[in-house]
Each structure stands twice: as structure tokens, then as C-alpha cells.
Design an enzyme around this catalytic site. Structure first.
Site, PDB file in Angstrom:
ATOM      1  N   SER A  51       0.684  -1.351  -0.059  1.00  0.00           N
ATOM      2  CA  SER A  51       0.222  -0.152  -0.015  1.00  0.00           C
ATOM      3  C   SER A  51       0.901   1.268   0.072  1.00  0.00           C
ATOM      4  CB  SER A  51      -0.900  -0.008   1.092  1.00  0.00           C
ATOM      5  OG  SER A  51      -1.813  -0.984   1.297  1.00  0.00           O
ATOM      6  N   GLY A 229      -4.270  -1.866  -1.094  1.00  0.00           N
ATOM      7  CA  GLY A 229      -3.299  -1.656  -2.259  1.00  0.00           C
ATOM      8  C   GLY A 229      -2.940   0.124  -2.155  1.00  0.00           C
ATOM      9  N   GLY A 231      -2.158   3.916  -4.347  1.00  0.00           N
ATOM     10  CA  GLY A 231      -2.680   4.810  -5.435  1.00  0.00           C
ATOM     11  C   GLY A 231      -4.279   5.302  -5.159  1.00  0.00           C
ATOM     12  N   CYS A 257      -9.334  -1.491   2.874  1.00  0.00           N
ATOM     13  CA  CYS A 257      -8.570  -0.654   2.426  1.00  0.00           C
ATOM     14  C   CYS A 257      -8.908   0.058   1.097  1.00  0.00           C
ATOM     15  CB  CYS A 257      -7.065  -0.786   2.749  1.00  0.00           C
ATOM     16  SG  CYS A 257      -6.101   0.637   2.745  1.00  0.00           S
ATOM     17  N   LEU A 258      -8.069  -0.418   0.081  1.00  0.00           N
ATOM     18  CA  LEU A 258      -8.375  -0.199  -1.318  1.00  0.00           C
ATOM     19  C   LEU A 258      -9.400  -0.853  -1.931  1.00  0.00           C
ATOM     20  CD1 LEU A 258      -7.525   1.563  -3.789  1.00  0.00           C
ATOM     21  CD2 LEU A 258      -6.051  -0.255  -4.492  1.00  0.00           C
ATOM     22  N   GLN A 261     -12.521   1.025  -0.786  1.00  0.00           N
ATOM     23  CA  GLN A 261     -12.726   2.055  -1.749  1.00  0.00           C
ATOM     24  C   GLN A 261     -13.435   1.620  -2.948  1.00  0.00           C
ATOM     25  OE1 GLN A 261      -9.020   3.932  -1.838  1.00  0.00           O
ATOM     26  NE2 GLN A 261      -8.956   4.133   0.419  1.00  0.00           N
ATOM     27  N   ASN A 299      -3.649   2.815   7.058  1.00  0.00           N
ATOM     28  CA  ASN A 299      -2.796   3.134   6.239  1.00  0.00           C
ATOM     29  C   ASN A 299      -3.475   3.610   4.717  1.00  0.00           C
ATOM     30  OD1 ASN A 299      -0.831   3.678   4.150  1.00  0.00           O
ATOM     31  ND2 ASN A 299      -0.459   1.233   3.974  1.00  0.00           N
ATOM     32  N   GLY A 301      -4.548   7.364   1.996  1.00  0.00           N
ATOM     33  CA  GLY A 301      -4.589   8.503   1.816  1.00  0.00           C
ATOM     34  C   GLY A 301      -5.758   8.942   0.817  1.00  0.00           C
ATOM     35  N   PHE A 302      -6.680   8.095   0.727  1.00  0.00           N
ATOM     36  CA  PHE A 302      -7.844   8.351   0.077  1.00  0.00           C
ATOM     37  C   PHE A 302      -9.040   7.849   0.956  1.00  0.00           C
ATOM     38  CE2 PHE A 302      -5.031   8.522  -3.416  1.00  0.00           C
ATOM     39  CZ  PHE A 302      -5.426   9.359  -4.185  1.00  0.00           C
ATOM     40  N   HIS A 343      -6.867  -1.749   8.724  1.00  0.00           N
ATOM     41  CA  HIS A 343      -6.254  -3.449   8.376  1.00  0.00           C
ATOM     42  C   HIS A 343      -6.536  -4.156   9.704  1.00  0.00           C
ATOM     43  CE1 HIS A 343      -3.878  -2.661   4.796  1.00  0.00           C
ATOM     44  NE2 HIS A 343      -4.162  -1.357   5.076  1.00  0.00           N
ATOM     45  N   GLU A 345      -5.941  -7.133   9.816  1.00  0.00           N
ATOM     46  CA  GLU A 345      -4.915  -7.925  10.191  1.00  0.00           C
ATOM     47  C   GLU A 345      -3.627  -7.521  10.856  1.00  0.00           C
ATOM     48  OE1 GLU A 345      -3.128  -5.450   7.128  1.00  0.00           O
ATOM     49  OE2 GLU A 345      -5.298  -6.293   7.548  1.00  0.00           O
TER      50      GLU A 345
END
Length: 371
Positions: A51, A229, A231, A257-258, A261, A299, A301-302, A343, A345
Site C-alpha cells: 500500500s 493496495g 494509489g 482498505c483499497l 474504496q 494506512n 490517503g484516500f 487493517h 490483520e
């Protein structure tokens, strides 16, 4: 004792702000979005977390390297951060379980390290002014030359990075005789996520980031998983379409996380780039169902748009961040689907949220019972 050789180094932010430090190890030049992690431990897990691909990591903990590294702490097959900025980098470690020192690991993977930085000042600046692109160098100390190189670095907004860290070919994880099977879409998956699933009786087939639902379906899974992940999630058109088809098929689906989203985007909820994101292992989350607080590892940023989430009749907010009220978890009201922004985990971090893996197993079993 042989001490680290250090030479002058510079950190130039996109807005022209400069910080100074000393290069450790190979030296050199690196670029990426600069961000900070507030964790007091877990540096190896952080540095190997996919990530963080494309990001220069500033560690707020004053000492990095002091407990060495272990193969058991790797979250992927290589270091994923673009560069490291820290206060004190230790070549000496004291940990019985360590296999080696951190410097050897990072030198072998050609990572640029800048130490002896006033990280309190740097982190305070990023916190107030937002994450932004940066360049770190011990080879080039001329500001104009660094500015020129930095101008060529793309913004994280709109940047698709999952393809850079995803597996190239499908692979299996866990016991093939396990009672449950899950197809996982690898957007930059951490090993500890797979370990948590496998330890709960799941045999996993991990697929590349752009795999179709049809191909994932051929494994005949009992459920589907979308990983973490790096980006911007919005360019992941293939993953969003695959998610829509999983939802249409009403198959159990869990995203982290990603992946969280992507599930939001598949349900018509937009995402946005945060001021400086959430990165650390002590982020407070409110569980709406239980009313309890949970300490989590984060973790990202979006984030997903809260107003759109609240207005979406198909989606319910299950968790939110107590510091800024951003959406931290959602579930579909009529389909077997849920996701979280953080997260569960850990790796590193607390274990307050590991129950979410049990929740996924329960969802899969409930769906099997309905057949």
C-alpha cells in the site's frame, strides 16, 4: 564498532520547503509522495506493505532499525516504499528473533535512506500543509536541479498503482483441503491478510488486479475478497466492474482498505484524496453496532465520501473514524458484502479488529446454508 558513513542530504517538498539530513547506506536520489506513519513499532511491516508503493515514508518514532528484521515480519516479497526519512537510524539491534539488521535489507534493495532529520518539524509541516510529492537526495544538493526532477513526478491523485504491486499470475495460499474457498483480488495484498484467512479454514486463490469475475468464479469459491493496495482507487475500472458483478451475483464479499474504496465506487459512492491520510497503529474507530471504540492500524490517503454514503439507500455505515468522522466501514443492506478502511490483520498494530475475519467466515457459511 563500525559506524555508518553519512554524507549531507536534502529533502525538497513540492511547495519548495527544504529539510536537511544525512544519507545512510547507498545514498542516491528518490521521489514520491511524502507521508508519515505514527507507529512506534512495525517498521519492517510498514516498509514492505504494498500500500506504500510510490511513497517516501517519514517515521515519527525516533529510533529505526533498533530491533533488526525478521523474515516473519515481511508483508510482501520486497521493500515497497520509495524512500525512508527518519531521525535516528540504528545499525545495532537487539532482538533474539531477528535474522539480520535493517540496513543490510534496505541496502540490498537499493533504498535511499535519509537520517538525522528533524522529523518532528517535518511531520508537523506535512500535517499542517498536507501530503505532497517530494524528492530526497545525497547526490544532488542544488535546489533548482531537484525542483526540475520533482516536477516530473506525477500526482498521487489519479495515479493507478495497483498494477505495479499485484501478482502477475494467480497463486494459491493455505491448505487445499480447507473447508472454505475464497477468490482474492490482489490490489497489493499483505501476507498477514492471507494468513488470517488461511488460519480460519480458507483456501485462497489470489488473482491479478484486473481479473474478471468470470475468471475468479472458475475457482468455485465460497466468497470473494478485495485487498488493500496503493494509489487512487478511481482508475481501477476493471476491479470496479468485477466488484459490480460479484455484487450482482450476490456472493459473499469482503474488502479492506483499497478494496473498501473499490466496493464504494461500485455502489456509486465517490472517493477523495485526504489532506494527509491516516497512517499509524493507534487510530480510534467507533463500531456503530456495538457502540464500542476500537484501536486500529491504518494506512490510506484516500477515503469515501460520507455524505454520498449516508444518502445511498443500499449502503449502511458500520464504522467511522473518531478523529475526523470519515467513513471507516460499510455494509450492503441487502447483499452479503461489507468492507473496512483500516487493517484488521494488523501487521503491525493492535488486534481489536481481527473479529472482522470471523465475520467474513460467518457470512460465507450463512450464504452456504441458504443454498
Amino acid at each position: 564498532m563500525e559506524y555508518l558513513e553519512k554524507k549531507d542530504a536534502i529533502i525538497l517538498l513540492e511547495d519548495g520547503t527544504i529539510f536537511h539530513g544525512k544519507a545512510v547506506g547507498i545514498g542516491g536520489t528518490a521521489t514520491g509522495e511524502i507521508c508519515f506513519n505514527t507507529g512506534t513499532t512495525g517498521y519492517q511491516e510498514i516498509f514492505s506493505d504494498p500500500s506504500y508503493f510510490g511513497q517516501i515514508m517519514v517515521t515519527t518514532n525516533a529510533h529505526i532499525g533498533n530491533y533488526g528484521v525478521s523474515v516473519n515480519d515481511e508483508e510482501s516479497d520486497s521493500i515497497k516504499i520509495a524512500g525512508l526519512v527518519c531521525k535516528n537510524f540504528s545499525e545495532v539491534y537487539s532482538r533474539e528473533l531477528a535474522d539480520s539488521d535493517l540496513l543490510t535489507l534496505l541496502k540490498n534493495q537499493n533504498l535511499v535512506i535519509i537520517s538525522d532529520v528533524d522529523t518532528r518539524a517535518l511531520v508537523s509541516y506535512i500535517r499542517d500543509n498536507g501530503s505532497q510529492n517530494a524528492i530526497i537526495s545525497s547526490d544532488i544538493l542544488d535546489k533548482d536541479s531537484l525542483k526540475s526532477k520533482l516536477s516530473e513526478v506525477p500526482s498521487m491523485k489519479g495515479l493507478e498503482l495497483a498494477s505495479k504491486v499485484s501478482c502477475k499470475q494467480p497463486y494459491f495460499f493455505g491448505d487445499e483441503n480447507a473447508p472454505l474457498r475464497v477468490s482474492a483480488l490482489d490490489l497489493g495484498v499483505k501476507k498477514n491478510i492471507l494468513r488470517n484467512l488461511a488460519s480460519r479454514g480458507v483456501y485462497i486463490k489470489v488473482f491479478p488486479y484486473n481479473t474478471t469475475f468470470k475468471d475468479m468464479q472458475q475457482f468455485n469459491p465460497d466468497g470473494y475478497f478485495l485487498s488493500n493496495g496503493p494509489g487512487d482507487p478511481e482508475p481501477l475500472i476493471d476491479a470496479i466492474q468485477t466488484t459490480r458483478e460479484i455484487l450482482d451475483a450476490e456472493k459473499p464479499l469482503f474488502g479492506i482498505c483499497l478494496g473498501h474504496q473499490v466496493i464504494a465506487l461500485a455502489n456509486g459512492i465517490s472517493t477523495f484524496k485526504m489532506h494527509n491520510g491516516h497512517r499509524g497503529i493507534n487510530h480510534p474507530i467507533k463500531n456503530v453496532a456495538t457502540g464500542k471504540g476500537e484501536i486500529t492500524s491504518q494506512n490510506h490517503g484516500f477515503a469515501i465520501n460520507r455524505e454520498e454514503t449516508e444518502a445511498n439507500e443500499n449502503i449502511k455505515i458500520t464504522h467511522y473514524h473518531l478523529n475526523d468522522n470519515t467513513v471507516a466501514g460499510i455494509k450492503h443492506v441487502s447483499k452479503p458484502c461489507f468492507s473496512v478502511q483500516y487493517h484488521p490483520e494488523a501487521g503491525p498494530g493492535p488486534n481489536d479488529a481481527t473479529y472482522l475475519f470471523d465475520q467474513f467466515i460467518e457470512l460465507i457459511n450463512q450464504n452456504k446454508d441458504l443454498k
